[in-house]
Design an enzyme around this catalytic site. Structure first.
Site, PDB file in Angstrom:
ATOM      1  N   ARG A 176       5.514  39.580 -51.190  1.00 42.45           N
ATOM      2  CA  ARG A 176       5.633  41.047 -51.209  1.00 42.45           C
ATOM      3  C   ARG A 176       4.499  41.638 -50.384  1.00 42.45           C
ATOM      4  O   ARG A 176       3.581  40.955 -49.967  1.00 42.45           O
ATOM      5  CB  ARG A 176       5.600  41.566 -52.642  1.00 42.45           C
ATOM      6  CG  ARG A 176       4.493  40.926 -53.455  1.00 42.45           C
ATOM      7  CD  ARG A 176       3.850  41.815 -54.427  1.00 42.45           C
ATOM      8  NE  ARG A 176       3.272  42.968 -53.805  1.00 42.45           N
ATOM      9  CZ  ARG A 176       2.090  42.965 -53.167  1.00 42.45           C
ATOM     10  NH1 ARG A 176       1.382  41.864 -53.052  1.00 42.45           N
ATOM     11  NH2 ARG A 176       1.627  44.076 -52.619  1.00 42.45           N
ATOM     12  N   GLY A 177       4.559  42.985 -50.227  1.00 42.78           N
ATOM     13  CA  GLY A 177       3.612  43.647 -49.341  1.00 42.78           C
ATOM     14  C   GLY A 177       4.246  43.697 -47.961  1.00 42.78           C
ATOM     15  O   GLY A 177       4.750  42.674 -47.468  1.00 42.78           O
ATOM     16  N   ALA A 178       4.233  44.883 -47.347  1.00 44.58           N
ATOM     17  CA  ALA A 178       5.017  45.073 -46.126  1.00 44.58           C
ATOM     18  C   ALA A 178       4.726  44.042 -45.018  1.00 44.58           C
ATOM     19  O   ALA A 178       5.651  43.405 -44.492  1.00 44.58           O
ATOM     20  CB  ALA A 178       4.815  46.499 -45.620  1.00 44.58           C
ATOM     21  N   ARG A 206      14.869  43.558 -48.568  1.00 44.20           N
ATOM     22  CA  ARG A 206      14.276  44.761 -49.184  1.00 44.20           C
ATOM     23  C   ARG A 206      14.370  45.890 -48.158  1.00 44.20           C
ATOM     24  O   ARG A 206      14.146  45.657 -46.969  1.00 44.20           O
ATOM     25  CB  ARG A 206      12.816  44.531 -49.598  1.00 44.20           C
ATOM     26  CG  ARG A 206      12.685  43.616 -50.815  1.00 44.20           C
ATOM     27  CD  ARG A 206      11.259  43.606 -51.329  1.00 44.20           C
ATOM     28  NE  ARG A 206      10.951  44.768 -52.153  1.00 44.20           N
ATOM     29  CZ  ARG A 206       9.706  45.069 -52.542  1.00 44.20           C
ATOM     30  NH1 ARG A 206       8.682  44.345 -52.155  1.00 44.20           N
ATOM     31  NH2 ARG A 206       9.490  46.121 -53.308  1.00 44.20           N
ATOM     32  N   GLN A 263       1.058  45.064 -59.607  1.00 41.63           N
ATOM     33  CA  GLN A 263       0.437  44.457 -58.423  1.00 41.63           C
ATOM     34  C   GLN A 263      -1.071  44.722 -58.380  1.00 41.63           C
ATOM     35  O   GLN A 263      -1.838  43.913 -57.848  1.00 41.63           O
ATOM     36  CB  GLN A 263       1.089  44.993 -57.134  1.00 41.63           C
ATOM     37  CG  GLN A 263       2.509  44.525 -56.896  1.00 41.63           C
ATOM     38  CD  GLN A 263       3.536  45.478 -57.455  1.00 41.63           C
ATOM     39  OE1 GLN A 263       3.312  46.133 -58.468  1.00 41.63           O
ATOM     40  NE2 GLN A 263       4.692  45.562 -56.821  1.00 41.63           N
ATOM     41  N   ASP A 288       4.375  51.227 -46.468  1.00 38.78           N
ATOM     42  CA  ASP A 288       5.579  50.421 -46.219  1.00 38.78           C
ATOM     43  C   ASP A 288       6.383  50.948 -45.037  1.00 38.78           C
ATOM     44  O   ASP A 288       7.153  50.209 -44.418  1.00 38.78           O
ATOM     45  CB  ASP A 288       6.454  50.378 -47.465  1.00 38.78           C
ATOM     46  CG  ASP A 288       5.833  49.465 -48.507  1.00 38.78           C
ATOM     47  OD1 ASP A 288       4.944  49.930 -49.234  1.00 38.78           O
ATOM     48  OD2 ASP A 288       6.199  48.277 -48.531  1.00 38.78           O
ATOM     49  N   ASN A 327       4.962  54.512 -49.677  1.00 39.60           N
ATOM     50  CA  ASN A 327       4.138  53.457 -50.266  1.00 39.60           C
ATOM     51  C   ASN A 327       4.511  53.346 -51.743  1.00 39.60           C
ATOM     52  O   ASN A 327       5.324  54.123 -52.255  1.00 39.60           O
ATOM     53  CB  ASN A 327       2.644  53.759 -50.077  1.00 39.60           C
ATOM     54  CG  ASN A 327       1.776  52.557 -50.423  1.00 39.60           C
ATOM     55  OD1 ASN A 327       2.016  51.444 -49.930  1.00 39.60           O
ATOM     56  ND2 ASN A 327       0.775  52.741 -51.258  1.00 39.60           N
TER      57      ASN A 327
HETATM   58  O1  MRU Z   1       6.725  46.340 -53.920  1.00 37.34           O
HETATM   59  P1  MRU Z   1       5.571  45.792 -53.150  1.00 37.34           P
HETATM   60  O2  MRU Z   1       4.574  45.081 -53.998  1.00 37.34           O
HETATM   61  O3  MRU Z   1       6.010  44.981 -51.952  1.00 37.34           O
HETATM   62  O4  MRU Z   1       4.850  47.105 -52.586  1.00 37.34           O
HETATM   63  C1  MRU Z   1       3.744  46.934 -51.743  1.00 37.34           C
HETATM   64  C2  MRU Z   1       3.098  48.206 -51.350  1.00 37.34           C
HETATM   65  O5  MRU Z   1       3.536  49.285 -51.677  1.00 37.34           O
HETATM   66  C3  MRU Z   1       1.905  48.096 -50.443  1.00 37.34           C
HETATM   67  O6  MRU Z   1       1.022  49.159 -50.652  1.00 37.34           O
HETATM   68  C4  MRU Z   1       2.375  48.112 -48.971  1.00 37.34           C
HETATM   69  O7  MRU Z   1       3.410  47.202 -48.758  1.00 37.34           O
HETATM   70  C5  MRU Z   1       1.268  47.797 -48.046  1.00 37.34           C
HETATM   71  S1  MRU Z   1       0.731  46.109 -48.165  1.00 37.34           S
HETATM   72  C6  MRU Z   1      -0.471  45.888 -47.004  1.00 37.34           C
END
Ligand code: MRU
Length: 343
Positions: A48-50, A89, A194, A235, A245
């Site tokens: 996870r995380g963009a 996603r 998270q 994101d 985000n």
């Molecule tokens: O649902 P997630 O855990 O993938 O969401 C992640 C976020 O919202 C982060 O802030 C974003 O992806 C930036 S990660 C460098």
């Protein structure tokens, strides 16, 4: 600077992911060899995380190509598999951007695909280091305190969410490296925690002073003057600086605006959606209501109640004091637009 935690790694024949659903109780890896397993890992946030899902998507094209060879897929079947990865996603644009960057190389064979996927990872890591320094410089100048800073962050934007090091958490790490960080207030980030599970784990490993707080504490911590700035990731960012985000980010931005302290977004330019003028068009992922109605298999809400689970929100660009990318810092609230400067 060097950071050894790799959320997404290519072994030579498979994709190795840190299973982020198991942290912090267990550090486990998933070895991904087929498209179904990758789509599942992305959808249930094992990765996870963009930027990290962008990297996983880039290597996913190689996974699909290898599986296609093993199972004798037609070209259409291969294209459909790549499309499934791309759509695993919807909100983080990095996934689609990275898949679209690598997929055209399929015709040139596995080595060409892998070289491009490695480049995605390398560039993301380099971008993180540049952003960390630029973001820390900007914050120190803007806050202009003669003491270490206190910052608030939301969700996880660290090594686990990227190719390594981190975006917003990279800025935090850089402040700490310079001896100019007093405390990080980490929002737990309901419903999947998270912040509490992942950001706190990363910070604890490095001895960075931090406290986890419930998401509902953020506004009063900001308005009461307990932090100097909020630093978050993104994101998807539209041409006018509107920023999607993790859900809860908008409330932090509003509180920062009220308290007149900086609200910083750190994200590589791969997060820019060049096709979107404003945040109104951003597809917000709606996740399973079960995530809100309980945790860890235990239901906390009585029967007969439904859940509402938008995974992201959109912060208007006019609330973004600083947008940090590998190209430097834009002061969006003062009129500097990524659509004009990042392309
Ligand atoms: O649902 P997630 O855990 O993938 O969401 C992640 C976020 O919202 C982060 O802030 C974003 O992806 C930036 S990660 C460098």
């Amino acid at each position: 600077m060097k950071h050894e935690l790799h959320a997404v790694e290519w072994t030579g024949s498979a994709l190795l992911l840190i299973d982020q659903t198991a942290l912090p109780q267990a550090f486990e890896r998933l070895e991904i060899r087929d498209v179904d397993a990758l789509v599942d890992a992305i959808a249930r946030l094992a990765v996870r995380g963009a930027p990290a899902i962008g990297a996983a998507g880039a290597y996913g094209v190689a996974i699909a190509l290898l599986q296609s060879g093993r199972e004798g897929w037609t070209g259409d079947e291969l294209a459909a598999a790549v499309a499934r990865i791309r759509a695993a996603r919807p909100t983080a644009i990095n996934l689609a951007v990275c898949v679209d960057r690598v997929a055209p190389l399929i015709g040139q064979g596995l080595d060409a695909v892998l070289n491009e996927a490695h480049a995605v990872v390398r560039e993301d890591l380099e971008a993180n280091y540049v952003m960390a320094r630029a973001g820390a410089d900007w914050l120190l100048k803007r806050v202009a305190a003669d003491r270490p800073l206190r910052v608030l962050t939301h969700c996880n934007t660290g090594a686990l969410a990227t190719a390594g090091w981190g975006t917003a958490l990279g800025v935090v790490r850089e402040l700490h490296r310079r001896g100019l960080l007093e405390m990080v207030y980490v929002d737990e980030t309901r419903p999947l925690l998270q912040g509490a599970r992942l950001t706190a784990w990363e910070l604890a490993h490095e001895g960075i002073p931090h406290r986890v707080q419930v998401d509902g504490a953020a506004a009063s911590v900001i308005v009461s003057g307990s932090v100097d700035a909020a630093v978050v990731g993104a994101d998807r960012i539209t041409m006018n600086g509107d920023t999607a985000n993790k859900i809860g980010t908008l409330g932090i931005a509003l509180a920062c605006d009220y308290a007149d302290i900086p609200f910083m977004v750190a994200a590589p330019t791969t997060t820019l959606d060049v096709a979107a003028v404003t945040g109104e068009s951003i597809h917000i992922e709606m996740r399973d209501e079960a995530e809100v109605l309980g945790y860890g298999g235990l239901r906390s809400v009585g029967q007969g109640t439904r859940g509402h689970n938008p995974a992201f929100d959109v912060t208007p660009g006019r609330l973004v004091s600083a947008l940090v990318s590998e190209r430097g810092v834009l002061e969006v609230a003062s009129g500097e637009l990524p659509g004009e400067r990042w392309q």
